[in-house]
Design a protein around this motif. Structure first.
Motif, short mmCIF file in Angstrom:
data_model
loop_
_atom_site.label_atom_id
_atom_site.label_comp_id
_atom_site.label_asym_id
_atom_site.label_seq_id
_atom_site.Cartn_x
_atom_site.Cartn_y
_atom_site.Cartn_z
N LYS A 134 31.85 42.38 -20.63
CA LYS A 134 30.54 42.96 -20.32
C LYS A 134 30.04 43.83 -21.46
CE LYS A 134 31.15 42.71 -15.35
NZ LYS A 134 31.66 43.41 -14.16
N CYS A 135 30.95 44.61 -22.06
CA CYS A 135 30.55 45.49 -23.17
C CYS A 135 30.20 44.69 -24.42
CB CYS A 135 31.63 46.52 -23.47
SG CYS A 135 31.73 47.77 -22.16
N ILE A 136 30.87 43.54 -24.60
CA ILE A 136 30.53 42.68 -25.74
C ILE A 136 29.11 42.14 -25.53
CG2 ILE A 136 31.03 40.46 -26.86
CD1 ILE A 136 33.11 42.56 -27.59
N ARG A 137 28.82 41.75 -24.30
CA ARG A 137 27.48 41.21 -24.01
C ARG A 137 26.43 42.31 -24.14
NH1 ARG A 137 27.50 36.00 -21.98
NH2 ARG A 137 29.23 35.32 -20.67
N SER A 138 26.68 43.47 -23.51
CA SER A 138 25.72 44.58 -23.57
C SER A 138 26.33 45.84 -22.98
CB SER A 138 24.45 44.23 -22.78
OG SER A 138 23.74 45.40 -22.45
N VAL A 139 26.54 46.83 -23.84
CA VAL A 139 27.11 48.10 -23.37
C VAL A 139 26.18 48.78 -22.34
CG1 VAL A 139 27.81 50.43 -24.08
CG2 VAL A 139 28.62 48.45 -25.36
N PRO A 140 24.85 48.85 -22.61
CA PRO A 140 23.98 49.46 -21.61
C PRO A 140 24.03 48.75 -20.24
CG PRO A 140 22.83 49.33 -23.70
CD PRO A 140 24.10 48.55 -23.86
N ALA A 141 24.12 47.41 -20.25
CA ALA A 141 24.18 46.67 -18.99
C ALA A 141 25.49 47.01 -18.26
CB ALA A 141 24.10 45.17 -19.23
N TYR A 142 26.58 47.18 -19.02
CA TYR A 142 27.87 47.54 -18.42
C TYR A 142 27.76 48.91 -17.74
CZ TYR A 142 32.66 49.33 -18.15
OH TYR A 142 33.83 49.90 -17.71
N PHE A 143 27.13 49.86 -18.43
CA PHE A 143 27.03 51.20 -17.85
C PHE A 143 26.02 51.25 -16.70
CE2 PHE A 143 29.20 52.77 -21.73
CZ PHE A 143 30.24 53.41 -21.06
N ALA A 144 24.99 50.40 -16.76
CA ALA A 144 24.03 50.33 -15.66
C ALA A 144 24.77 49.91 -14.39
CB ALA A 144 22.91 49.35 -15.99
N GLU A 145 25.63 48.90 -14.54
CA GLU A 145 26.42 48.42 -13.40
C GLU A 145 27.39 49.51 -12.91
OE1 GLU A 145 29.84 45.09 -12.61
OE2 GLU A 145 28.34 44.59 -14.11
N THR A 146 28.02 50.19 -13.86
CA THR A 146 28.96 51.27 -13.50
C THR A 146 28.25 52.36 -12.71
OG1 THR A 146 30.17 50.81 -15.56
CG2 THR A 146 30.65 52.89 -14.47
N LEU A 147 27.06 52.77 -13.16
CA LEU A 147 26.30 53.80 -12.45
C LEU A 147 25.85 53.30 -11.08
CD1 LEU A 147 24.07 55.34 -15.28
CD2 LEU A 147 25.84 56.53 -13.96
N TYR A 148 25.39 52.06 -11.04
CA TYR A 148 24.92 51.49 -9.78
C TYR A 148 26.03 51.56 -8.72
CZ TYR A 148 23.27 48.06 -6.37
OH TYR A 148 22.89 47.43 -5.21
N TYR A 149 27.23 51.10 -9.10
CA TYR A 149 28.32 51.09 -8.13
C TYR A 149 28.88 52.48 -7.83
CZ TYR A 149 28.03 46.09 -7.81
OH TYR A 149 27.56 44.82 -7.57
N SER A 150 28.63 53.44 -8.72
CA SER A 150 29.11 54.80 -8.44
C SER A 150 28.28 55.43 -7.31
CB SER A 150 29.04 55.68 -9.69
OG SER A 150 27.71 56.06 -9.97
N ASP A 152 22.49 56.00 -25.28
CA ASP A 152 21.71 54.83 -24.82
C ASP A 152 21.29 54.91 -23.37
OD1 ASP A 152 24.23 54.65 -23.74
OD2 ASP A 152 24.74 52.71 -24.61
N LEU A 153 21.10 56.13 -22.86
CA LEU A 153 20.74 56.25 -21.45
C LEU A 153 19.38 55.61 -21.12
CD1 LEU A 153 21.92 57.17 -18.78
CD2 LEU A 153 21.05 59.46 -19.20
N LEU A 154 18.48 55.60 -22.09
CA LEU A 154 17.18 54.94 -21.87
C LEU A 154 17.39 53.44 -21.65
CD1 LEU A 154 14.99 56.73 -24.59
CD2 LEU A 154 14.69 56.91 -22.10
N ASP A 155 18.27 52.85 -22.46
CA ASP A 155 18.56 51.41 -22.31
C ASP A 155 19.29 51.15 -20.99
OD1 ASP A 155 17.47 50.88 -24.82
OD2 ASP A 155 19.36 51.34 -25.82
N ILE A 156 20.18 52.06 -20.62
CA ILE A 156 20.93 51.91 -19.38
C ILE A 156 19.96 51.94 -18.19
CG2 ILE A 156 22.62 53.04 -17.83
CD1 ILE A 156 24.04 54.03 -20.45
N ARG A 157 19.00 52.84 -18.24
CA ARG A 157 17.98 52.91 -17.18
C ARG A 157 17.21 51.59 -17.06
NH1 ARG A 157 14.66 58.26 -18.56
NH2 ARG A 157 12.99 56.75 -18.25
N GLN A 158 16.84 51.05 -18.21
CA GLN A 158 16.11 49.76 -18.22
C GLN A 158 16.94 48.64 -17.61
OE1 GLN A 158 15.04 48.98 -22.29
NE2 GLN A 158 13.06 49.97 -22.11
#
Length: 316
Positions: free
Chosen positions: A237-253, A275-281
């Motif tokens: 997931k981090c290879i594909r997109s670190v922000p997408a990985y963290f978006a998922e992590t935050l969502y499930y938290s 990259d919190l702006l990207d994570i939000r997106q």
């Protein structure tokens, strides 16, 4: 792409004085504390701490700990930790005492760049006079341990020209090591996913899909289990997109009953300047939710106010 940037005009002494006033005497002015600490970047917070000591002969972090409580205290103290010390501290706590927090090891080591991992190892050694790799190998085992050790070497190939021949070869090796084999050759997955460059692996994942008809994540899901599976998936997931990985992590938290506050705090603090702006997106795109609204719904009090300020806006 962070939500927290250098504050201007910045005056470390004035901030230190305001914080002292907020904590002096009866009662604490939490509002002032959270406003200052969420709107200054980490480097500025370190300057404030140093001005605080110079002016009052007191340790700002100790004062915060004695004046604040609960999750709000944890968040404010976390904001005061220098970046690499923050990660080193999280890792130390993940491996100390009874039981290991594999989730923290997975999240940090799968998502940090090789340069960041080198820095974390160095800081760990300085702060705790211990070798991070030794500590982690002492507390983990099996293929999960092996992949962590590979990631700790921080020797991922640098991004450069992608060799299509090698892409084809790696995709075939992974296919043969998983789907085509009775049992799984975990070692092949560990070596390829732990050492090849990001741009190379993105091409390998596409090629893998073409060859096998499966996404690499589906194969990992079927062929591995437990902590190794979670770590391999986090790496992919981090290879594909670190922000997408963290978006998922935050969502499930925050999804469902109860909130995983440790994870929420860790991600909000560690990504706020990156990259919190990207994570939000990504969260908006992949889960049709706004981070701002999730925090609003899942937290309360000063803790909520501070998290919302770190979040830096709503993506309606």
């Amino acid at each position: 792409r962070g939500t927290v940037t250098a504050f201007s005009p910045f005056d470390a002494r004035a901030d230190a004085e305001a914080l002292r006033k907020a904590m002096k005497g009866m009662g604490t002015d939490e509002e002032t504390i959270l406003k200052i600490l969420t709107s200054r970047n980490n480097a500025q917070r370190q300057e404030i701490a140093s001005a605080f000591k110079t002016l009052f002969g007191r340790d700002l972090v100790d004062d915060l700990k004695s004046e604040l409580t609960g999750k709000f205290e944890t968040l404010m103290v976390s904001l005061m930790r220098p970046t690499y010390i923050f990660d080193a501290h999280a890792l130390k706590h993940a491996i100390k005492g009874a039981g290991t927090n594999e989730k923290v090891l997975t999240e940090i080591l799968a998502s940090r760049t090789p340069a960041e991992v080198q820095n974390i190892k160095q800081v760990y050694l300085q702060e705790y006079e211990a070798n991070l790799e030794d500590k982690i190998t002492g507390e983990t085992s099996g293929y999960f341990q092996r992949l962590l050790v590979v990631l700790l070497q921080a020797n991922r190939d640098p991004d450069g020209r992608v060799d299509e021949g090698l892409v084809e070869q790696d995709a075939q090796v992974l296919f043969r090591a998983g789907e085509l084999k009775w049992g799984t050759d975990e070692e092949k997955f560990i070596t390829i996913l732990g050492t090849r460059s990001v741009s190379h692996l993105r091409r390998v994942f596409d090629k893998y899909m073409t060859i096998s008809g499966f996404q690499i994540e589906e194969t990992i899901d079927r062929e591995t289990s437990g902590d190794l599976e979670k770590l391999l998936l986090a790496v992919v997931k981090c290879i594909r997109s670190v922000p997408a990985y963290f978006a998922e992590t935050l969502y499930y938290s925050m999804k469902g009953a109860g909130t995983d506050d440790d994870t929420l705090i860790r991600v909000m603090v560690s990504r706020s300047e990156i990259d919190l702006l990207d994570i939000r997106q990504e969260l908006r795109k992949n889960f049709a939710k706004s981070l701002h609204q999730m925090i609003q719904k899942d937290t309360s009090g000063d803790y909520r106010k501070a998290l919302l300020l770190l979040c830096g806006g709503d993506d309606e």
